[in-house]
Design a protein around this motif. Structure first.
Motif, PDB file in Angstrom:
ATOM      1  N   ASP A  96      35.075   2.043   6.960  1.00 38.91           N
ATOM      2  CA  ASP A  96      33.931   1.220   7.360  1.00 38.91           C
ATOM      3  C   ASP A  96      33.103   1.867   8.458  1.00 38.91           C
ATOM      4  OD1 ASP A  96      36.107   0.876   9.137  1.00 38.91           O
ATOM      5  OD2 ASP A  96      35.249  -0.991   9.901  1.00 38.91           O
ATOM      6  N   SER A  97      33.578   2.986   9.023  1.00 35.31           N
ATOM      7  CA  SER A  97      32.829   3.687  10.070  1.00 35.31           C
ATOM      8  C   SER A  97      31.955   4.759   9.418  1.00 35.31           C
ATOM      9  CB  SER A  97      33.784   4.332  11.072  1.00 35.31           C
ATOM     10  OG  SER A  97      33.082   5.198  11.935  1.00 35.31           O
ATOM     11  N   CYS A  98      30.643   4.595   9.567  1.00 36.82           N
ATOM     12  CA  CYS A  98      29.713   5.583   9.004  1.00 36.82           C
ATOM     13  C   CYS A  98      29.906   6.955   9.649  1.00 36.82           C
ATOM     14  CB  CYS A  98      28.272   5.106   9.199  1.00 36.82           C
ATOM     15  SG  CYS A  98      27.888   3.615   8.263  1.00 36.82           S
ATOM     16  N   ILE A 151      42.903   2.270   7.186  1.00 38.90           N
ATOM     17  CA  ILE A 151      43.761   1.085   7.211  1.00 38.90           C
ATOM     18  C   ILE A 151      43.036  -0.124   7.795  1.00 38.90           C
ATOM     19  CG2 ILE A 151      45.874   0.102   8.204  1.00 38.90           C
ATOM     20  CD1 ILE A 151      46.291   2.088   5.892  1.00 38.90           C
ATOM     21  N   GLN A 152      42.261   0.073   8.854  1.00 38.65           N
ATOM     22  CA  GLN A 152      41.615  -1.031   9.553  1.00 38.65           C
ATOM     23  C   GLN A 152      40.258  -1.321   8.909  1.00 38.65           C
ATOM     24  OE1 GLN A 152      43.662  -2.063  12.054  1.00 38.65           O
ATOM     25  NE2 GLN A 152      42.495  -3.907  12.514  1.00 38.65           N
ATOM     26  N   LEU A 153      40.292  -1.921   7.728  1.00 40.58           N
ATOM     27  CA  LEU A 153      39.067  -2.252   7.004  1.00 40.58           C
ATOM     28  C   LEU A 153      38.728  -3.734   7.178  1.00 40.58           C
ATOM     29  CD1 LEU A 153      39.716  -0.353   3.642  1.00 40.58           C
ATOM     30  CD2 LEU A 153      38.031   0.258   5.388  1.00 40.58           C
ATOM     31  N   PRO A 154      37.462  -4.092   7.129  1.00 38.88           N
ATOM     32  CA  PRO A 154      37.100  -5.520   7.196  1.00 38.88           C
ATOM     33  C   PRO A 154      37.507  -6.227   5.911  1.00 38.88           C
ATOM     34  CG  PRO A 154      35.156  -4.179   6.732  1.00 38.88           C
ATOM     35  CD  PRO A 154      36.274  -3.226   7.017  1.00 38.88           C
ATOM     36  N   GLY A 155      37.936  -7.487   6.034  1.00 38.60           N
ATOM     37  CA  GLY A 155      38.364  -8.219   4.850  1.00 38.60           C
ATOM     38  C   GLY A 155      39.717  -7.740   4.381  1.00 38.60           C
ATOM     39  N   ILE A 156      39.785  -7.162   3.188  1.00 36.50           N
ATOM     40  CA  ILE A 156      41.033  -6.593   2.672  1.00 36.50           C
ATOM     41  C   ILE A 156      41.307  -5.287   3.420  1.00 36.50           C
ATOM     42  CG2 ILE A 156      42.182  -5.653   0.636  1.00 36.50           C
ATOM     43  CD1 ILE A 156      40.412  -7.410  -1.085  1.00 36.50           C
ATOM     44  N   ASP A 157      42.481  -5.200   4.052  1.00 35.14           N
ATOM     45  CA  ASP A 157      42.769  -3.987   4.814  1.00 35.14           C
ATOM     46  C   ASP A 157      43.283  -2.888   3.891  1.00 35.14           C
ATOM     47  OD1 ASP A 157      45.453  -4.511   4.279  1.00 35.14           O
ATOM     48  OD2 ASP A 157      45.874  -5.327   6.262  1.00 35.14           O
ATOM     49  N   GLY A 158      43.498  -1.713   4.458  1.00 34.07           N
ATOM     50  CA  GLY A 158      43.905  -0.554   3.673  1.00 34.07           C
ATOM     51  C   GLY A 158      45.252  -0.723   2.999  1.00 34.07           C
ATOM     52  N   SER A 209      44.374   6.224   9.880  1.00 32.79           N
ATOM     53  CA  SER A 209      44.518   5.117  10.823  1.00 32.79           C
ATOM     54  C   SER A 209      44.502   5.611  12.252  1.00 32.79           C
ATOM     55  CB  SER A 209      45.828   4.366  10.571  1.00 32.79           C
ATOM     56  OG  SER A 209      46.023   3.349  11.527  1.00 32.79           O
ATOM     57  N   ALA A 210      43.898   4.784  13.119  1.00 30.74           N
ATOM     58  CA  ALA A 210      43.965   5.062  14.556  1.00 30.74           C
ATOM     59  C   ALA A 210      45.308   4.622  15.128  1.00 30.74           C
ATOM     60  CB  ALA A 210      42.831   4.349  15.282  1.00 30.74           C
ATOM     61  N   HIS A 211      46.127   3.949  14.305  1.00 30.11           N
ATOM     62  CA  HIS A 211      47.480   3.565  14.729  1.00 30.11           C
ATOM     63  C   HIS A 211      48.412   4.741  14.467  1.00 30.11           C
ATOM     64  CE1 HIS A 211      46.252  -0.546  15.342  1.00 30.11           C
ATOM     65  NE2 HIS A 211      45.773  -0.597  14.115  1.00 30.11           N
ATOM     66  N   ALA A 212      48.855   5.380  15.552  1.00 34.57           N
ATOM     67  CA  ALA A 212      49.650   6.597  15.401  1.00 34.57           C
ATOM     68  C   ALA A 212      51.154   6.345  15.478  1.00 34.57           C
ATOM     69  CB  ALA A 212      49.261   7.601  16.492  1.00 34.57           C
ATOM     70  N   MET A 213      51.565   5.108  15.733  1.00 35.42           N
ATOM     71  CA  MET A 213      52.988   4.828  15.866  1.00 35.42           C
ATOM     72  C   MET A 213      53.669   4.945  14.505  1.00 35.42           C
ATOM     73  SD  MET A 213      52.780   1.636  18.518  1.00 35.42           S
ATOM     74  CE  MET A 213      54.552   1.569  18.818  1.00 35.42           C
ATOM     75  N   ARG A 214      54.946   5.320  14.532  1.00 43.69           N
ATOM     76  CA  ARG A 214      55.649   5.569  13.288  1.00 43.69           C
ATOM     77  C   ARG A 214      55.851   4.303  12.470  1.00 43.69           C
ATOM     78  NH1 ARG A 214      59.676  10.068  15.901  1.00 43.69           N
ATOM     79  NH2 ARG A 214      58.181  11.769  15.812  1.00 43.69           N
ATOM     80  N   GLU A 215      55.786   3.166  13.098  1.00 39.77           N
ATOM     81  CA  GLU A 215      55.851   1.909  12.362  1.00 39.77           C
ATOM     82  C   GLU A 215      54.655   1.797  11.423  1.00 39.77           C
ATOM     83  OE1 GLU A 215      57.084  -1.643  10.878  1.00 39.77           O
ATOM     84  OE2 GLU A 215      58.187  -0.210  12.096  1.00 39.77           O
ATOM     85  N   ALA A 216      53.476   2.219  11.918  1.00 39.21           N
ATOM     86  CA  ALA A 216      52.278   2.213  11.069  1.00 39.21           C
ATOM     87  C   ALA A 216      52.440   3.192   9.909  1.00 39.21           C
ATOM     88  CB  ALA A 216      51.050   2.563  11.901  1.00 39.21           C
TER      89      ALA A 216
END
Length: 591
Positions: A483-485, A527-534, A554-561
């Motif tokens: 979603d980021s141009c 992953i961080q998409l508006p509405g339905i996520d990745g 994803s900007a989430h770098a933790m291994r859980e992500a």
């Protein structure tokens, strides 16, 4: 004695009755025989004796009534005494009666005996003063306190007491002085409660509150420092980016400015990684991923990274070892490098002249060996006060030095946690103000004697990735769902330079539609998409039979992500910011 008195009165009454009977008999006889003397005094004597007999009978009845009342009082007294004794025996608190002047016990209950460990007889030979801890000035039952007690008539205080076995407990003593004639106290009655647990809870609450206040203070300072650490590289990125918009800038300056922007961007990335790591540690989650690698190459890599920093400050960086190091080891290479660069970076930072030395040694311990790094510098040193907070999160050296040298105060905290998880520790061996500091890093590693050539292949691939060739991705079709141009444009430029055909979508619905209608080799899924996520978008694609590779962005770098991405159906997880070479490599690998 009462029964004896009753028998005496009864005999006396019987005697009077006999006397009266005799007198009556005398009167009758006098009358019958005309005896003048009997007639003259007989009647008088008869009335007298009747009066005495009546009085004696009334006295007897009255005495018996008084005796009955006395018996009732004694019975009631015995009943009350029995109830008091029962209450004392079964009372859940200690109860004691004592002499006010000496505080000596004159009555105690079983609970007090249990509380103090003394028997009833032993307590009756002691006093309150002998139980109270006497080596604490605030705990001595003083004469002044006794005077106040006498004046008020009641008392309520908490003091430390010593049991028979020598252990100490806190007791709350509440009671009153019992007044006698002329308002003089005859004794004191006290209730004794063991309040040790309450005292301990209060102490723990005070400690916890102090710790919370200290933690909040440290976090406030940390946030202020963090703001500075974040804003400084952002300022450089924004400032030099604006300079690049200048049409008259030279090619040499463009290259210099871009290098500065990259360096500050990397600093921001490391800062975010540290924040993520500390949050994982506080949540009790520390991930360790072991791999086999060359120890010599690892040390050379760390030296290559740190040497420019030392040379920029005009200090020497010296690496040495005991020549008995294993060639290959198995451990978490990333965490080990993070620990070593943190400690080594601090030594370089706080050293303005002289040198920083690193000595590496290994001690075999069966199937494992202890790998140790001794880092010694000739820097400013650490004071005793600073040593106390050295490994605490959000704590740093004093403000004057922190303003001079910068830093977030997270490096040593993170490194110590990682070292402990990896079977070792980070310790401050020695530090002298103005002379320098010695740190020791130790971890347990597996010594690998036989190594597959795959390690060399990975190294060669990495070298090739660092210099990607134009045309590497020729004919590869890539779909970017983001979603980021700005991100779309950046990834498109990078991939198209290597020959890829790139399409983009700004939301999951559009991306799913394009993916099912076109033949893409790989999808880059934000992953961080508006509405339905990745995650959900990936699951929907897999549900609809899409079998081509999907790489999570994803900007989430933790291994859980990362695990969530793989569980949703992704083939790989890329953490933003994504290095150009890594992006190209992943697309080439999965297309």
């Amino acid at each position: 004695m009462a029964s004896m008195a009753k028998s005496k009165i009864a005999r006396f009454t019987h005697l009077i009755a006999i006397v009266v009977g005799i007198i009556c008999l005398v009167n009758v006889l006098g009358y019958l025989f005309n005896a003048d003397i009997l007639l003259k005094y007989g009647l008088y004597i008869s009335f007298t004796m009747f009066f005495l007999t009546t009085t004696a009978c009334w006295g007897t009845a009255k005495f018996e009534s008084l005796e009955n009342e006395k018996n009732k009082v004694e019975l009631e007294k015995a009943r009350i005494e029995s109830e008091i004794k029962a209450m004392l025996n079964f009372a859940p608190v200690g109860i004691a009666q004592a002499i006010p002047e000496t505080a000596r016990f004159i009555r105690v209950n079983p609970k007090l005996c249990e509380m103090t460990g003394y028997s009833e007889l032993e307590l009756l030979n002691l006093s309150f003063r002998e139980l109270i801890v006497s080596n604490d000035d605030n705990n001595i039952w003083s004469d002044d306190e006794l005077a106040i007690f006498r004046q008020k008539g009641v008392f309520d205080f908490e003091k430390r007491h010593r049991r028979k076995d020598g252990s100490i407990f806190w007791a709350r003593i509440t009671g009153a002085l019992l007044q006698g004639e002329n308002d003089n106290p005859t004794s004191s009655l006290a209730i004794i409660q063991d309040v040790t647990e309450q005292r301990q809870r209060q102490t723990m609450q005070v400690i916890a509150q102090k710790a919370a206040e200290d933690a909040n203070k440290m976090k406030t300072i940390f946030l202020a420092n963090m703001s500075h650490e974040i804003r400084t590289p952002i300022s450089a990125v924004m400032g030099y980016s604006s300079l690049l918009l200048n049409e008259h800038i030279s090619a040499e300056n463009i290259k210099s400015y871009i290098a500065i922007i990259q360096r500050n961007g990397q600093a921001l990335s490391r800062l975010i990684d540290d924040i993520l790591d500390i949050s994982k540690i506080e949540a009790g989650i520390v991930d360790i991923e072991k791999s086999i690698f060359s120890l010599a190459d690892f040390i050379a890599d760390v030296e290559a990274v740190m040497r420019p920093r030392a040379e920029n400050k005009g200090i020497k960086l010296i690496f040495s070892n005991d020549n008995q190091l294993p060639k290959h080891i198995k451990t978490d290479q990333l965490r080990l490098k993070q620990m070593l660069t943190n400690v080594l970076g601090n030594s370089i930072k706080f050293t303005d002249k002289g040198s920083v030395s690193v000595f590496v040694k290994a001690i075999s311990k069966g199937a494992q060996c202890q790998l140790t790094f001794l880092v010694q510098d000739t820097g400013v040193g650490i004071s005793d006060r600073q040593k106390e907070n050295l490994f605490k999160p959000f704590s740093r050296i004093d403000n004057s030095l922190s303003r001079r040298y910068g830093g977030t105060g997270l490096g040593l905290t993170l490194s110590k946690h990682f070292a402990k998880v990896m079977g070792g520790d980070i310790e401050l061996v020695e530090s002298v103000l103005g002379q320098g500091t010695i740190f020791k890093i130790s971890i347990l590693v597996e010594e690998i004697t036989e190594v597959d050539t795959a390690d060399n292949i990975i190294k060669e691939n990495k070298e090739e990735i660092n210099h990607p060739r134009p045309g590497l991705l020729n004919g590869i079709c890539v779909l970017i769902i983001d979603d980021s141009c700005d991100s779309q444009q950046l990834f498109k430029i990078i991939l198209e330079k290597c020959g890829a055909n790139v399409e983009s979508a700004a939301c999951a619905e559009e991306g799913i539609d394009k993916a099912l209608k076109n033949n893409f080799h790989v999808i880059l899924m934000d992953i961080q998409l508006p509405g339905i996520d990745g995650y959900e978008a990936t699951r929907l694609l897999r549900k609809n039979g899409y079998k081509k590779p999907i790489v999570a962005l994803s900007a989430h770098a933790m291994r859980e992500a990362q695990r969530l991405s793989l569980d949703a159906g992704c083939d790989y997880h890329l953490a933003k910011p994504v290095p150009n070479e890594e992006l190209i490599d992943v697309v080439a690998r999965y297309s």
